[in-house]
Design a protein around this motif. Structure first.
Motif, PDB file in Angstrom:
ATOM      1  N   ASN A  25      23.517  78.657  52.978  1.00 37.96           N
ATOM      2  CA  ASN A  25      22.726  78.360  54.087  1.00 37.96           C
ATOM      3  C   ASN A  25      23.166  79.360  55.284  1.00 37.96           C
ATOM      4  OD1 ASN A  25      20.422  76.797  53.138  1.00 37.96           O
ATOM      5  ND2 ASN A  25      21.701  74.988  53.083  1.00 37.96           N
ATOM      6  N   TYR A  63      20.681  81.829  56.954  1.00 38.90           N
ATOM      7  CA  TYR A  63      20.186  81.808  58.578  1.00 38.90           C
ATOM      8  C   TYR A  63      20.764  82.916  59.181  1.00 38.90           C
ATOM      9  CZ  TYR A  63      18.496  77.258  57.479  1.00 38.90           C
ATOM     10  OH  TYR A  63      17.829  76.302  57.149  1.00 38.90           O
ATOM     11  N   GLU A  94      17.576  78.925  67.104  1.00 36.39           N
ATOM     12  CA  GLU A  94      17.511  77.694  66.303  1.00 36.39           C
ATOM     13  C   GLU A  94      18.109  78.229  64.916  1.00 36.39           C
ATOM     14  OE1 GLU A  94      16.697  73.802  65.485  1.00 36.39           O
ATOM     15  OE2 GLU A  94      16.236  74.905  67.306  1.00 36.39           O
ATOM     16  N   ASP A  95      17.993  79.051  64.156  1.00 36.66           N
ATOM     17  CA  ASP A  95      18.608  79.671  62.958  1.00 36.66           C
ATOM     18  C   ASP A  95      20.081  80.071  63.275  1.00 36.66           C
ATOM     19  OD1 ASP A  95      16.358  79.356  61.628  1.00 36.66           O
ATOM     20  OD2 ASP A  95      16.033  81.573  61.093  1.00 36.66           O
ATOM     21  N   LYS A 105      21.550  76.487  63.220  1.00 38.07           N
ATOM     22  CA  LYS A 105      21.537  75.649  61.751  1.00 38.07           C
ATOM     23  C   LYS A 105      22.713  76.271  60.904  1.00 38.07           C
ATOM     24  CE  LYS A 105      16.452  75.145  61.464  1.00 38.07           C
ATOM     25  NZ  LYS A 105      15.220  75.564  60.652  1.00 38.07           N
ATOM     26  N   GLN A 142      25.869  74.892  62.238  1.00 39.14           N
ATOM     27  CA  GLN A 142      25.806  73.401  61.745  1.00 39.14           C
ATOM     28  C   GLN A 142      26.575  73.420  60.299  1.00 39.14           C
ATOM     29  OE1 GLN A 142      22.367  71.348  61.150  1.00 39.14           O
ATOM     30  NE2 GLN A 142      23.205  69.663  60.383  1.00 39.14           N
TER      31      GLN A 142
END
Length: 73
Positions: free
Chosen positions: A32, A36, A47-48, A51, A54
């Motif tokens: 991921n 992203y 926003e990506d 992510k 995160q």
């Protein structure tokens, strides 16, 4: 253009993220991050990046946990 098999946010990549992820046997979280980071400028913007961060934080948290067979050395 096929938005499922060849989405436009990966169109100019020399290596498809999924191919890189599979070939390098990355974990779900690592994959991921790659996904992203690869698409943030063309799809999700900041926003990506959040992510990706995160998932990096999850990796750091999980890697910092000692298992029963680990030592603190």
């Amino acid at each position: 253009m096929d938005n499922i098999k060849n989405p436009p946010h990966y169109a100019n990549s020399e290596i498809e993220p999924i191919d890189y992820i599979i070939k390098n046997k990355l974990t779900y979280c690592e994959g991921n991050v790659v996904k992203y980071i690869t698409r943030w400028r063309k799809k999700g913007g900041i926003e990506d990046l959040k992510k990706a961060k995160q998932y990096i934080d999850i990796i750091i948290e999980k890697e910092g946990v000692l298992t029963v067979t680990d030592t603190k050395d």
